[in-house]
Write an enzyme that holds these catalytic residues in place. Structure first.
Site, PDB file in Angstrom:
ATOM      1  N   LYS A 182      37.201  32.155  37.377  1.00  0.00           N
ATOM      2  CA  LYS A 182      38.350  32.563  38.560  1.00  0.00           C
ATOM      3  C   LYS A 182      37.893  34.152  38.821  1.00  0.00           C
ATOM      4  O   LYS A 182      37.911  35.120  38.083  1.00  0.00           O
ATOM      5  CB  LYS A 182      39.626  32.885  37.850  1.00  0.00           C
ATOM      6  N   ASP A 231      55.717  31.230  36.053  1.00  0.00           N
ATOM      7  CA  ASP A 231      54.711  30.695  36.728  1.00  0.00           C
ATOM      8  C   ASP A 231      54.674  29.407  36.283  1.00  0.00           C
ATOM      9  O   ASP A 231      53.306  28.765  37.014  1.00  0.00           O
ATOM     10  CB  ASP A 231      53.816  31.391  37.528  1.00  0.00           C
ATOM     11  N   GLY A 235      39.225  25.720  43.743  1.00  0.00           N
ATOM     12  CA  GLY A 235      40.443  25.874  44.240  1.00  0.00           C
ATOM     13  C   GLY A 235      41.144  26.908  45.123  1.00  0.00           C
ATOM     14  O   GLY A 235      39.968  28.207  44.729  1.00  0.00           O
ATOM     15  N   GLN A 236      42.039  27.353  45.029  1.00  0.00           N
ATOM     16  CA  GLN A 236      42.470  28.312  45.232  1.00  0.00           C
ATOM     17  C   GLN A 236      44.129  29.462  44.083  1.00  0.00           C
ATOM     18  O   GLN A 236      44.771  28.416  44.437  1.00  0.00           O
ATOM     19  CB  GLN A 236      42.541  29.347  47.044  1.00  0.00           C
ATOM     20  N   GLY A 249      46.577  31.524  42.319  1.00  0.00           N
ATOM     21  CA  GLY A 249      47.603  33.111  42.809  1.00  0.00           C
ATOM     22  C   GLY A 249      46.663  33.976  43.350  1.00  0.00           C
ATOM     23  O   GLY A 249      47.041  34.671  44.401  1.00  0.00           O
ATOM     24  N   PHE A 250      45.503  34.381  42.134  1.00  0.00           N
ATOM     25  CA  PHE A 250      44.879  35.535  42.847  1.00  0.00           C
ATOM     26  C   PHE A 250      43.730  35.683  43.405  1.00  0.00           C
ATOM     27  O   PHE A 250      42.758  36.497  43.931  1.00  0.00           O
ATOM     28  CB  PHE A 250      45.177  36.811  41.490  1.00  0.00           C
ATOM     29  N   GLY A 251      43.459  34.285  43.694  1.00  0.00           N
ATOM     30  CA  GLY A 251      41.605  34.620  44.061  1.00  0.00           C
ATOM     31  C   GLY A 251      40.923  33.116  44.045  1.00  0.00           C
ATOM     32  O   GLY A 251      41.680  32.056  43.191  1.00  0.00           O
TER      33      GLY A 251
END
Ligand SMILES: *[C@@H]1O[C@H](CO)[C@@H](O)[C@H](O)[C@H]1NC(C)=O
Ligand SMILES: *[C@@H]1O[C@H](CO)[C@@H](O)[C@H](O)[C@H]1NC(C)=O
Ligand SMILES: *[C@@H]1O[C@H](CO)[C@@H](O)[C@H](O)[C@H]1NC(C)=O
Ligand SMILES: *[C@@H]1O[C@H](CO)[C@@H](O)[C@H](O)[C@H]1NC(C)=O
Ligand SMILES: *[C@@H]1O[C@H](CO)[C@@H](O)[C@H](O)[C@H]1NC(C)=O
Ligand SMILES: *[C@@H]1O[C@H](CO)[C@@H](O)[C@H](O)[C@H]1NC(C)=O
Ligand SMILES: *[C@@H]1O[C@H](CO)[C@@H](O)[C@H](O)[C@H]1NC(C)=O
Ligand SMILES: *[C@@H]1O[C@H](CO)[C@@H](O)[C@H](O)[C@H]1NC(C)=O
Ligand SMILES: *[C@@H]1O[C@H](CO)[C@@H](O)[C@H](O)[C@H]1NC(C)=O
Ligand SMILES: *[C@@H]1O[C@H](CO)[C@@H](O)[C@H](O)[C@H]1NC(C)=O
Length: 822
Positions: A540, A637, A519-520, A522-524
C-alpha cells in the site's frame, strides 16, 4: 508524392506508442474501399476503416476461406460479420470484387458467390467501402458518404447480421419489404455456418426471442415503451440507456448506440447453454455485462401452464392466483410440467368474472394475443370481459406513466412463461371467476405501492430534518469547543516490525507498474509484488499528496503490528524512505469482498456456504478487535472493500487507517472529524460523531445484508427509488418475504433456516439505537445457535437513501469526511 513522408511519420509513431494501448495515429495509408477492377485478394491484404476500428478481409483455415469483418485494434481476431458463412471458398485463390453496375461477389474461378443482388436502378460507378462503424456498404462512388442516410446504400452488411449485433445495426423487421434481420449462432467456434440457435424479433408482439430449432427457449416479454417486461435490468442497469426499440408501420427493430466510453460493444448469440445471448464490452478484456438465461426461470415455460416462476422462492414455481396445481403430487415433488388449472371455471355468460392484478411480471407467452394501441386500460378490461376467450390483459405502452395505455389481450386458456420480479416487471390483469376473485388478495405478489410511497416520503423528510438539526448541533458544539478529543497514548516508539528497503519494493512491484496495481485504497494505490523468487506481497503506497495519510499510516502500523488473528490481514513490514511511505501486507489472491460480491459477471464463486463462512470470519475478526486483543479497537471503516479474501476464501479485515484504540473501560468516544464510508456508518456516528463498538456492529450488519443479497447498501432497490438496502430488507422482513432478499446467484438449495437467521442478525445489527444492537460476542453465539430464539429486530436506522450526500459517485467507494474540524 507527398504520401511517403506521411507513411514514414505514422510508421515512426507506431513505435513510439506504448504497446498495449489502443491508440493508433489517425493518419493512415491503408485503404477502405474496393473499386471495379481492383478486387481484394486473399493474399493477406485487408481493408481498414478510416478510423481504424474495423478491418475486412479473408480468414479461416487453408481450404475454407471466408470474407469477414473484425476489430482492427483488438489483437485476438474477433469476427463480427461473415459474408459467406455457408459457402467457404475452398481454393485459397478467392477474391472479393465489384462490377461497375454494383454487383459485389466473391469468386475463385470455380464458384461465384453474389452478395448484392442487382440494384434498381443499377449503379453506374460503384464502390464498396468499409465504414468506421463496421458497416460494409455499396454505393455510387460520387455520393457523399458522410451525410448519407443509411437507406440510400445499394447494399450494406448491416442488413445481413451473422451472430453479432454491433452498435448501429438493427435487429428486426422492415415491414414494408417483409425483410427480417436476426442473429444466428455459429455452428462451432471455427465454423461460421448458421446453427439452430436464432435470436429474432417478433414483430407482432414486439418481443425478442431465442429459438433453438423450432422451439422457443427464451423470450424477453413484450416491449412496453420503456423496457421488455422480461428484462428488468433495462429499468435498473445503466448500460441499457443506449438501447433503442422502434415500432411503427415501417419497422420493428431493436438497436443500440455506442457507449460513450467504448464502441467495442457487441451482442452475440453464443454457443454456451448458460449464456446464450451475451452482451459484452471491451476494456482490456471482453466483459460480459448482460446475458441470458440468468436462472432457471428464464427457461421457457419452466413452471408449466399457468405457473409463475420466482427464483427467490425456495420452490421456484407457484400457481397464478385462483389456480391450483394440476397434479398436486408431482408439483410438490418439484415436477412443474403439468402446471396449474383454475379452481373455479370462468362464467362468461353471466358476466360475473373479474380481474386480479398480478404485479411485476414478465408477461406470459404472447403466441396468441390481440394487440390494440391507443385505448385506455379500462377500455381494455371491458373488451376482455366481453370476449369469452380472453383470459388476461395488460397495458401495451407504459412509457407515459400511470397504468399505461394500449391493450394486449391473451386468447389462450393456458398462460405460460410468466415470472415474477421484485422490481422491473409489468402488471398482468388475470381473469378469474367471481368465487376466486374474493379469495385472492388484490396484491398477490408485491407491495402496495402507495403505502410504500407515503412511508418513504415521511422517512426522507424525517431524515433531512434530523440531518439538518444534527449538523446545527455539531456546528454549535464545535464553536463552543469545550473539550478536545483526546488521542490514545502514543505507542509509536516500539514498532518491532521489519523495515523494507525502497529498492526492494520497487523491484518487487516492477517499479509500481500499472499491471501490478490491485486497486485504490483510502489513502493510495495498492500494488501486487513478488519478493525474491515467489513470495507474493501487497504494497500500500501512500499518496505523496495526502498529508493526513502519514498519521493514518503510523496509526495503522502501531495497531496492526501488535495484532494477530486469522481474520485480520497480516502486516509484514513497512517502508518509510524519503517521500515514500508504504505498508507491506500478505497478498490475498482473491482480492476484496466487494469485487467478488458485486460483480455479476462472476456468478458461481460465492455459494451460501462460502458466504456464511465469510460472515462468521468477519464476526470473529471483529470480536477479536473489540474484546479479545490486547486493546479495545474500533475499526470505524468496516466495508466490503476492506474485507480481503485469501486463497481459501477466508475473510481478513484490513485497512486500519481509521481505527481507534479505547482505554480499558472506555466504551464510546466522540470526534469532530467523522470519517468513514457512506452507507456503512451508523446514524449516531454520522449525526453526532459518537462512535463505539456498536457503530462497528452497525457496519457489520450492513455487510451481512450485502453478503446475503449481493447488493450494495448505497443503491436503491425498490420501485419508488428511495429505499436503501436496509430499508428494502426491512420491508421484506416485515412482510415475511425474507427470501426475496437472497442473491439470485447464491445457488440452490441453500439452508433456509440459516439464511433467515443471518438476515435477522443483520437486521438486529443495524437497528437505530446503539443499545439495541447486539455485541460481537452475542452475535457469534447467535451465529452458532439454531436461530429460533432471536429477538425481533426493530426498524433500522437510515432506511432511506439520503439525498444530501448522494452526489458522491455511486459506483466507487467514497470515503467521506464530514464536519471536518480545524
Ligand atoms: C496482394 O495483391 C495485391 C494486388 O496484386 C498487391 O498489391 C499486394 O502487394 C499483395 N499483398 C501481399 C501481402 O502480397
Ligand atoms: C476448381 O475445381 C477443380 C475440381 O474441383 C479443382 O481441381 C481446381 O483446382 C479448382 N480451381 C480453383 C481455381 O479453385
Ligand atoms: C452489370 O454488368 C455486368 C457486366 O459487367 C452485366 O453482365 C450485368 O448484366 C449488369 N447488370 C445490370 C443489372 O445491369
Ligand atoms: C478475381 O477472381 C476471378 C475469379 O477467379 C478472376 O477471374 C480474377 O482475375 C481475379 N482478379 C484478380 C485481380 O486476381
Ligand atoms: C431469420 O432470418 C432469416 C432470413 O431473413 C429467415 O429466413 C428466418 O426465418 C429467420 N428466423 C427466425 C427465427 O425468425
Ligand atoms: C461463449 O461460450 C463459450 C463456451 O461455449 C464460453 O467459453 C464463452 O465464455 C462464452 N462467451 C463468449 C462471450 O464467447
Ligand atoms: C392447458 O394445460 C393443461 C395442463 O394443465 C393441458 O391438459 C391442456 O391441454 C392445456 N390446454 C391447452 C388449450 O393447451
Ligand atoms: C349463470 O347464472 C345462473 C343463475 O344465476 C346459473 O344457474 C348458471 O349456472 C350460471 N351459469 C354459469 C355458466 O355458471
Ligand atoms: C375475441 O373474439 C374474436 C372473435 O369473436 C376473436 O377473434 C378474438 O381472438 C377473441 N379474443 C380476444 C382476446 O380478443
Ligand atoms: C407510447 O406512449 C408514448 C406516450 O404515452 C408515446 O409517445 C409513444 O409513441 C408510445 N409508443 C408506442 C410504441 O406506441
Amino acid at each position: 508524392m507527398s504520401s511517403s513522408p506521411v507513411i514514414n511519420f505514422s510508421f515512426l509513431l507506431c513505435f513510439l506508442l506504448i504497446p498495449g494501448t489502443l491508440f493508433f495515429p489517425t493518419i493512415t495509408s491503408s485503404i477502405d474501399t474496393i473499386t471495379p477492377g481492383e478486387p481484394l485478394l486473399d493474399n493477406g491484404t485487408t481493408l481498414i476503416s478510416a478510423g481504424e476500428n474495423f478491418e475486412l478481409g479473408f480468414f479461416g483455415s487453408k481450404n475454407k476461406r471466408y470474407v469477414g469483418i473484425w476489430y482492427h485494434k483488438i489483437p485476438v481476431q474477433t469476427i463480427v460479420w461473415v459474408a459467406n458463412r455457408q459457402r467457404p471458398i475452398t481454393s485459397g485463390f478467392g477474391n472479393l470484387s465489384i462490377t461497375t453496375n454494383g454487383t459485389l461477389f466473391i469468386a475463385d474461378g470455380n464458384s461465384t458467390i453474389i452478395l448484392s443482388p442487382p440494384s434498381s436502378p443499377p449503379l453506374t460507378n460503384s464502390v464498396a467501402q468499409l465504414l468506421d462503424n463496421g458497416n460494409f456498404v455499396l454505393r455510387e462512388s460520387s455520393s457523399q458518404i458522410n451525410n448519407e442516410p443509411r437507406s440510400s446504400f445499394a447494399w450494406q452488411s448491416f442488413d445481413f447480421p451473422t451472430d453479432t449485433l454491433i452498435p448501429g445495426m438493427k435487429l428486426g423487421w422492415n415491414l414494408k419489404s417483409r425483410f427480417n434481420r436476426n442473429l444466428t449462432e455459429w455452428t462451432s467456434s471455427s465454423d461460421p455456418a448458421p446453427s439452430d440457435n436464432v435470436v429474432a424479433i417478433d414483430f407482432h408482439n414486439h418481443e425478442l426471442f431465442l429459438q433453438s430449432g423450432t422451439t422457443k427457449v427464451w423470450r424477453s416479454g413484450p416491449w412496453n415503451g420503456l423496457q421488455f417486461s422480461g428484462i428488468p435490468e433495462m429499468k435498473t442497469g445503466d448500460w441499457f440507456t443506449n438501447t433503442i426499440f422502434v415500432a411503427n408501420e415501417d419497422e420493428v427493430f431493436f438497436s443500440y448506440t455506442p457507449d460513450a466510453s467504448s464502441i467495442y460493444t457487441r451482442l452475440v448469440v453464443n454457443q454456451s447453454v448458460t449464456q446464450r445471448l451475451v452482451w459484452i464490452e471491451q476494456s482490456n478484456i471482453w466483459n460480459v455485462f448482460w446475458s441470458v438465461p440468468k436462472d432457471q426461470c428464464d427457461n421457457m415455460a419452466k413452471c408449466g401452464p399457468n405457473g409463475v416462476c420466482n427464483p427467490n422462492n425456495v420452490a421456484i414455481c407457484d400457481c397464478l392466483p385462483g389456480f391450483r396445481p394440476s397434479s398436486p403430487t408431482s408439483w410438490s415433488l418439484g415436477d412443474w410440467t403439468d402446471g396449474c388449472q383454475r379452481k373455479t371455471a370462468l362464467d362468461c355468460r353471466n358476466r360475473t368474472d373479474g380481474f386480479v392484478p398480478v404485479r411485476q411480471t414478465k408477461l406470459p407467452d404472447t403466441s396468441n394475443t390481440v394487440v390494440d394501441t391507443g385505448m385506455s386500460l379500462e377500455q381494455c378490461a371491458a373488451l376482455c370481459l366481453k370476449n369469452c376467450s380472453c383470459t388476461a390483459y395488460a397495458a401495451a405502452n407504459i412509457s407515459g406513466g400511470g397504468d399505461g395505455i394500449g391493450c394486449i389481450r391473451w386468447a389462450t386458456s393456458n398462460l405460460t412463461d410468466i415470472r415474477a420480479y421484485t422490481d422491473g416487471g409489468q402488471d398482468l390483469y388475470l381473469r378469474l371467476a367471481a368465487a376466486d376473485l374474493s379469495s385472492e388478495s388484490n396484491d398477490y405478489f408485491l407491495y402496495q405501492k402507495k403505502k410504500t410511497y407515503i412511508i418513504v416520503i415521511v422517512v426522507v423528510l424525517l431524515a433531512s430534518i434530523l440531518l439538518a438539526s444534527a449538523a446545527w448541533y455539531v456546528w454549535k458544539r464545535k464553536k463552543r469547543s469545550t473539550k478536545a478529543f483526546h488521542e490514545e497514548e502514543d505507542e509509536g516508539k516500539d514498532l518491532d516490525l521489519p523495515i523494507f528497503d525502497l529498492a526492494t519494493i520497487i523491484d518487487a512491484t516492477n517499479n509500481f507498474s500499472t499491471d501490478n496495481k490491485l486497486g485504490q485504497g483510502g489513502f493510495g494505490p495498492v500494488y501486487r509484488g513478488i519478493l525474491g523468487q515467489e513470495k507474493e506481497i501487497a504494497v500500500k503506497r501512500l499518496s505523496k499528496t495526502s498529508a493526513q495519510g502519514i498519521d493514518e499510516l503510523k496509526n495503522e502500523v502501531r495497531l496492526i503490528a501488535k495484532l494477530q488473528h486469522r481474520n485480520l490481514v497480516r502486516l509484514l513490514g513497512c517502508c518509510i524512505q524519503g517521500e515514500e511511505s508504504m505498508l507491506i501486507y500478505e497478498y490475498m489472491p482473491n482480492r476484496s469482498l466487494d469485487a467478488i460480491l458485486f460483480d455479476k459477471a462472476r456468478p458461481a464463486l460465492l455459494d451460501w456456504q462460502t458466504r456464511y463462512n465469510i460472515i462468521v470470519g468477519i464476526a470473529r475478526g471483529l470480536l477479536y478487535l473489540h474484546e479479545d486483543s490486547r486493546f479495545r479497537i474500533i475499526h470505524r471503516d468496516l466495508k466490503a472493500s476492506n474485507i480481503l479474501l485469501d486463497k481459501d476464501m477466508n475473510p481478513k479485515i484490513s485497512d486500519f487507517g481509521m481505527a481507534r484504540i479505547f482505554g480499558g473501560d472506555q466504551t464510546e468516544a466522540n470526534t469532530r472529524r467523522v470519517v468513514g464510508t457512506y452507507g456503512y456508518m451508523s446514524p449516531e456516528y454520522v449525526m453526532d460523531g459518537v462512535f463505539s463498538m456498536k457503530s462497528d456492529v452497525f457496519s457489520f450488519g450492513v455487510l451481512v445484508l450485502e453478503i446475503i443479497s449481493g447488493k450494495r447498501n448505497r443503491e436503491v432497490y425498490d420501485s419508488t427509488g428511495k429505499l436503501s438496502l436496509l430499508g428494502y430488507a426491512w420491508s421484506l422482513f416485515k412482510e415475511g418475504k425474507h427470501l426475496e432478499l437472497v442473491d439470485e446467484l447464491i445457488g440452490y438449495p441453500f439452508p433456509i433456516v440459516e439464511v433467515i437467521k443471518c438476515i435477522k442478525i443483520g437486521l438486529l445489527c443495524v437497528q437505530e439505537l446503539p443499545k439495541d444492537r447486539p455485541t460481537m460476542s452475542s452475535i457469534l453465539l447467535m451465529l452458532g445457535g439454531e436461530g429460533d430464539n432471536l429477538l425481533e429486530p426493530r426498524e433500522p436506522g437510515f432506511i432511506a437513501i439520503r439525498g444530501s450526500i448522494e452526489t458522491e459517485s455511486t459506483k466507487h467507494e467514497v470515503t467521506l469526511t464530514i464536519f471536518e474540524g480545524r
